[in-house]
Design an enzyme around this catalytic site. Structure first.
Site, PDB file in Angstrom:
ATOM      1  N   GLU A  91       2.976 -14.800   7.415  1.00 60.15           N
ATOM      2  CA  GLU A  91       1.513 -14.592   7.635  1.00 60.15           C
ATOM      3  C   GLU A  91       0.846 -15.782   7.050  1.00 60.15           C
ATOM      4  O   GLU A  91       1.401 -16.080   5.743  1.00 60.15           O
ATOM      5  CB  GLU A  91       1.312 -13.335   6.982  1.00 60.15           C
ATOM      6  CG  GLU A  91      -0.075 -12.755   7.082  1.00 60.15           C
ATOM      7  CD  GLU A  91      -0.337 -11.397   6.544  1.00 60.15           C
ATOM      8  OE1 GLU A  91       0.569 -10.355   6.905  1.00 60.15           O
ATOM      9  OE2 GLU A  91      -1.154 -11.268   5.952  1.00 60.15           O
ATOM     10  N   CYS A 104      -4.115 -20.204   3.531  1.00 61.93           N
ATOM     11  CA  CYS A 104      -3.343 -19.680   2.454  1.00 61.93           C
ATOM     12  C   CYS A 104      -1.879 -19.367   3.161  1.00 61.93           C
ATOM     13  O   CYS A 104      -1.933 -18.831   4.299  1.00 61.93           O
ATOM     14  CB  CYS A 104      -4.043 -18.220   2.184  1.00 61.93           C
ATOM     15  SG  CYS A 104      -3.039 -17.306   1.208  1.00 61.93           S
ATOM     16  N   CYS A 111       9.326 -10.462  -0.433  1.00 61.24           N
ATOM     17  CA  CYS A 111       9.181 -10.968  -1.756  1.00 61.24           C
ATOM     18  C   CYS A 111      10.054 -10.112  -2.553  1.00 61.24           C
ATOM     19  O   CYS A 111      10.187  -8.743  -2.240  1.00 61.24           O
ATOM     20  CB  CYS A 111       7.665 -10.974  -2.175  1.00 61.24           C
ATOM     21  SG  CYS A 111       7.522 -11.315  -3.811  1.00 61.24           S
ATOM     22  N   CYS A 115       5.385  -5.921  -6.654  1.00 61.75           N
ATOM     23  CA  CYS A 115       4.095  -5.496  -6.894  1.00 61.75           C
ATOM     24  C   CYS A 115       3.579  -4.283  -6.189  1.00 61.75           C
ATOM     25  O   CYS A 115       3.650  -4.307  -4.987  1.00 61.75           O
ATOM     26  CB  CYS A 115       3.170  -6.648  -7.072  1.00 61.75           C
ATOM     27  SG  CYS A 115       3.481  -7.994  -7.758  1.00 61.75           S
ATOM     28  N   CYS A 332      -2.955  -8.990   1.746  1.00 60.65           N
ATOM     29  CA  CYS A 332      -1.778  -9.856   1.802  1.00 60.65           C
ATOM     30  C   CYS A 332      -0.560  -9.086   2.084  1.00 60.65           C
ATOM     31  O   CYS A 332      -0.324  -7.815   1.835  1.00 60.65           O
ATOM     32  CB  CYS A 332      -1.653 -10.220   0.192  1.00 60.65           C
ATOM     33  SG  CYS A 332      -0.067 -10.865   0.057  1.00 60.65           S
TER      34      CYS A 332
HETATM   35  S1  SF4 Z   1       1.643  -9.807  -5.000  1.00 57.47           S
HETATM   36 FE1  SF4 Z   1       3.208  -9.191  -3.347  1.00 57.47          FE
HETATM   37  S2  SF4 Z   1       3.788 -11.326  -2.735  1.00 57.47           S
HETATM   38 FE2  SF4 Z   1       2.790 -11.664  -4.622  1.00 57.47          FE
HETATM   39  S3  SF4 Z   1       4.293 -11.682  -6.012  1.00 57.47           S
HETATM   40 FE3  SF4 Z   1       3.679  -9.739  -5.940  1.00 57.47          FE
HETATM   41  S4  SF4 Z   1       4.983  -8.461  -4.374  1.00 57.47           S
HETATM   42 FE4  SF4 Z   1       5.347 -10.812  -4.171  1.00 57.47          FE
END
Ligand code: SF4
Length: 342
Positions: A91, A104, A111, A115, A332
């Site tokens: 994306e 961006c 990932c 988070c 995101c």
């Molecule tokens: S916000 Fe999302 S993309 Fe960024 S480091 Fe944390 S888990 Fe990974």
């Protein structure tokens, strides 16, 4: 097979010389790839036909393919889903500001950082992106929209310092005079706080902006939002940031997503001020974007304003990030996630 689009000019020179060609052909080829943004050897009409034939055979060029584009009716933000050669989906977003057009990009497919508030984390890490795959996000968006990209933010899916070497190569090519020549000052790299990565990045003394996803004023609270906080304390991160400032003379940006009733009280604002007081830094308060898989809400505007004014009173530079593309799955990883669900 080597990926020519991921090579800097020096490496391209040797690849071309190894093919028995003159050096200036590398310069011409680099110009097609990184300045004219043409990735079909057939169209590179100042290269001899025989060389073009050899290149297509020995060095097929990487590509990414647009599979979806959402355009905000509110502010000109465009969000893209691109398909990679191995069918992974990534994306990217272009946002229009007064100072220029900012793209961006993603640095990984998926990932591994996990988070809590992030849709990109839900499926884990699939793989790192090559420098060419990062460049192609910027290049394709410039070509598709016809808008000159002036700023790049590595803040989409992925932890950039988890793909450190490819990130640096990407920045080098993006910055090259013979390429798009986007100055390091106009590139922001956002990390969830990998301390070794911050220090390594500082040692390169690049002029890029470093952004840290902080999101909480205590380790305990941060651990509940970001598993990476089990590895590094806030103090470790701040120490690495001070090292970055010392090496580069650049200020650090701290991203702070405001979650209703969790990290948005006056007390939290005071704690954050105490942490950052006197540091060459800037805080970006971000009204968090809810994702359907998690049950948190965005802080109310009055609470965000109160938080902002406490930081300001304590002489910490602060702004509230304007929400762009609110009508197009702006959080995101959200668009990629909904595509994967379908
Ligand atoms: S916000 Fe999302 S993309 Fe960024 S480091 Fe944390 S888990 Fe990974």
């Amino acid at each position: 097979m080597a990926d020519l689009l991921s090579l800097n000019i020096k490496e391209l020179n040797s690849a071309i010389e190894q093919m028995g060609e003159k050096k200036f052909r590398a310069k011409q080829l680099y110009d097609w790839l990184h300045n004219k943004l043409v990735w079909d050897y057939g169209e590179m009409n100042n290269l001899p036909k025989e060389l073009r034939r050899k290149l297509s055979k020995e060095y097929p060029l990487p590509y990414i393919e647009e599979v979806q584009r959402l355009q905000s009716k509110l502010d000109g933000t465009n969000k893209f889903l691109f398909k990679l050669k191995d069918d992974n989906i990534i994306e990217s977003v272009i946002m229009q500001y007064k100072h220029g057009n900012s793209v961006c990009i993603s640095s990984q497919a998926g990932c591994r950082m996990g988070c809590y508030f992030c849709a990109s984390a839900l499926g884990g890490l699939v793989r790192n992106l090559e420098p060419s795959e990062m460049l192609l996000q910027v290049y394709n968006i410039q070509r598709i929209t016809g808008k000159r990209v002036s700023h790049v933010v590595v803040m989409g899916t992925g932890e950039p310092f988890d793909n450190f070497d490819n990130l640096l190569k990407f920045m080098e090519i993006l910055n090259s005079e013979q390429g798009l020549n986007i100055s390091g000052r106009n590139v922001t790299v956002s990390t969830c706080g990998l301390v070794e990565g911050i220090r390594k990045f500082a040692d390169r003394k690049l002029s890029a902006t470093l952004a840290i996803s902080l999101h909480a004023p205590t380790d305990d609270m941060r651990r509940r939002l970001m598993p990476v906080a089990n590895r590094y304390s806030i103090e470790d991160i701040l120490e690495a940031c001070r090292y970055f400032i010392e090496k580069t003379g650049r200020r650090v940006t701290f991203e702070y997503s405001m979650v209703q009733g969790y990290n948005d009280s006056e007390e939290h604002a005071k704690m954050l001020s105490d942490l950052l007081k006197g540091m060459l830094c800037h805080v970006n308060l971000i009204p968090v974007n809810p994702i359907k898989e998690r049950d948190y809400k965005q802080s109310e505007p009055e609470r965000i304003e109160r938080f902002r004014s406490i930081l300001e009173k304590n002489h910490v530079n602060v702004t509230v990030r304007r929400t762009l593309g609110a009508d197009i799955n702006s959080s995101c990883g959200q668009l990629r996630r909904s595509y994967a669900d379908r």
